[in-house]
Write an enzyme that holds these catalytic residues in place. Sequence first.
Site, PDB file in Angstrom:
ATOM      1  N   HIS A 188       0.811  -1.072  -0.251  1.00  0.00           N
ATOM      2  CA  HIS A 188      -0.200   0.216   0.247  1.00  0.00           C
ATOM      3  C   HIS A 188       0.472   1.145  -0.314  1.00  0.00           C
ATOM      4  O   HIS A 188       1.742   1.624   0.809  1.00  0.00           O
ATOM      5  CB  HIS A 188      -0.690   0.179   1.202  1.00  0.00           C
ATOM      6  N   TYR A 228      -9.800   5.424   7.508  1.00  0.00           N
ATOM      7  CA  TYR A 228     -10.291   5.483   9.019  1.00  0.00           C
ATOM      8  C   TYR A 228     -11.199   6.875   9.059  1.00  0.00           C
ATOM      9  O   TYR A 228     -10.475   8.095   7.728  1.00  0.00           O
ATOM     10  CB  TYR A 228      -8.563   5.710   9.423  1.00  0.00           C
ATOM     11  N   PRO A 244      -5.478   0.076  18.291  1.00  0.00           N
ATOM     12  CA  PRO A 244      -5.608  -0.640  16.828  1.00  0.00           C
ATOM     13  C   PRO A 244      -4.903   0.446  15.799  1.00  0.00           C
ATOM     14  O   PRO A 244      -5.230   0.650  14.879  1.00  0.00           O
ATOM     15  CB  PRO A 244      -5.662  -1.431  16.799  1.00  0.00           C
ATOM     16  N   LYS A 262      -0.517  -0.600  14.712  1.00  0.00           N
ATOM     17  CA  LYS A 262       1.213  -0.391  15.225  1.00  0.00           C
ATOM     18  C   LYS A 262       1.600  -1.026  16.586  1.00  0.00           C
ATOM     19  O   LYS A 262       2.891  -1.572  16.345  1.00  0.00           O
ATOM     20  CB  LYS A 262       2.072   1.134  16.314  1.00  0.00           C
ATOM     21  N   TYR A 299       3.569   6.174  10.303  1.00  0.00           N
ATOM     22  CA  TYR A 299       2.922   5.599   9.647  1.00  0.00           C
ATOM     23  C   TYR A 299       3.590   4.431   9.327  1.00  0.00           C
ATOM     24  O   TYR A 299       3.659   2.695   9.829  1.00  0.00           O
ATOM     25  CB  TYR A 299       1.581   5.590   9.122  1.00  0.00           C
TER      26      TYR A 299
END
Length: 394
Positions: A76, A204, A296, A300, A388
Site C-alpha cells: 500500500h 480511517y 489498534p 502499531k 505510520y
Amino acid sequence: MARTLKTQVCIIGSGPSGLLLSQLLANAGIDTVVIDRKDRAHIEGRIRAGVLEQGTVTALEEAGAADRLHREGLPHDGFELAFDGDRHRIDLKALTGKTVTVYGQTEMTKDLFDKRHADGQIFFFDASDVSPRDLTTAKPRVAFTHGGESIIVECDYIAGCDGFHGVSRRAIPADVLRTFERVYPFGWLGILVERPPVSHELIYANHARGFALASMRSATRSRYYVQCDLKDDIADWSDDRFWEELATRLGADAAANLQTGPSFEKSIAPLRSFVAEPMRYGALFLAGDAAHIVPPTGAKGLNLAAADIRILSRALIAHYADGNDHHIDTYSETVLRRVWKVERFSWQLSTLMHQFPENSPFEKRMQRAEFDYLSGSETASRALAENYVGLPLD
C-alpha cells in the site's frame, strides 16, 4: 524429580514475537527453547493485525520467512482519513519513500511456525505453571509443567514474549516495575467477510456516530470495524445492523462501493495504551505485548513488537558473537525511547478519529481543526506518514 534442559535463550511465548526472535537467533547459531501455555492451532487461529511496516517486512526477510508474504501481501502506497464525509489521502510513498504491506498476523505466524518446525525448533506447547526464576543470578531458569512432567530450562537469558496476560512481566518485582495505562471508553466491533474491500487502501473515518475503519486481509477478504460501547452485547449486532452503521460512518462515496455479506468472525475488542518499565530485569527481557499495548488505530501493535525483537536479537547476537554487551545493557532504554514515540502516535491518531463521550463541543471542534490542518499541510501529513510507515529502530 524435574527434568533439566539447557539452552542459551529460553523464549516464553510462541506468538509472532517469540517465533521471530527464535528464528533470527537460530540464523546466528544461537540455541533456543520456546514455551507456550497454548497450542499451535490456538496461536495460529487468533485474528489480529494486518498492516506491516517496511521494517517488519525486512525482519521477516532476514528470518527467511517472507516468501509467501511477497507472493500474497498487498503493498500500500497510502491510506485515507475521512471526517464527516470529507476525505484526505496520506500518500506514504510520496511523503516518505516507503510503503506498508497488508498481510495478516495469522499468516505471518503460520509462516514463522513452518520455518521454525522445518529447522527443528524445540517447542513445549500447553505448558502450565510457567515460572521464570533466579533472574538476577548467573543461572536463570524457567520451570514449568508439560504433559504432567516437571521441566526446568537452564539458560543464559529469558525472553518474555508471552503477551499482556503472560507471566514474564509479573516476574519483575513490584518495587522495580512501573506501569502506565490509559483505558479508552469504547471498543472496536470488528468483522471478517469474504468480499472484496470497499477501497484498495485503508480508510480511517471519524463520524458523529463514531469511528470506522475499512481494511482488508486480501483482495477478496475484508476486515471492517466500527466504534462501539464496551457494554454492547455482540448478539445485538446483526450483520445487517453492522453494514448499515459502517456505510453511514464511511460516507456516501465509500458506501457506494461497499459489498456486504455474511460475516464469519465478529468480536468486540477493548482499547488501551499501556507501557511497563523497565523492559529488562537481570536476565529477563520483555518484548511485544508483555511490555506494551497500543490502541489498534494506526496498526502499531505487531510492528512495535517486531521492532523490539529486531533490537533484542541484535543485542543477543552481539553478545554471543563477540562478547559485546552494549546493546544488552542499553536494551530497555533504547526500546522504551521508541515505544513512547509509537504510543504517542497511536494515542494521537485515536484521539483524532474517535468520538469520546466526555468530549465537549470545544474538543470536537479541535478534532475538526486537526483534520483540516492535516488536509492543508504537507508538513503535517509527512509527520503522520513517517510515523505510520515506522520510526527508525534507534
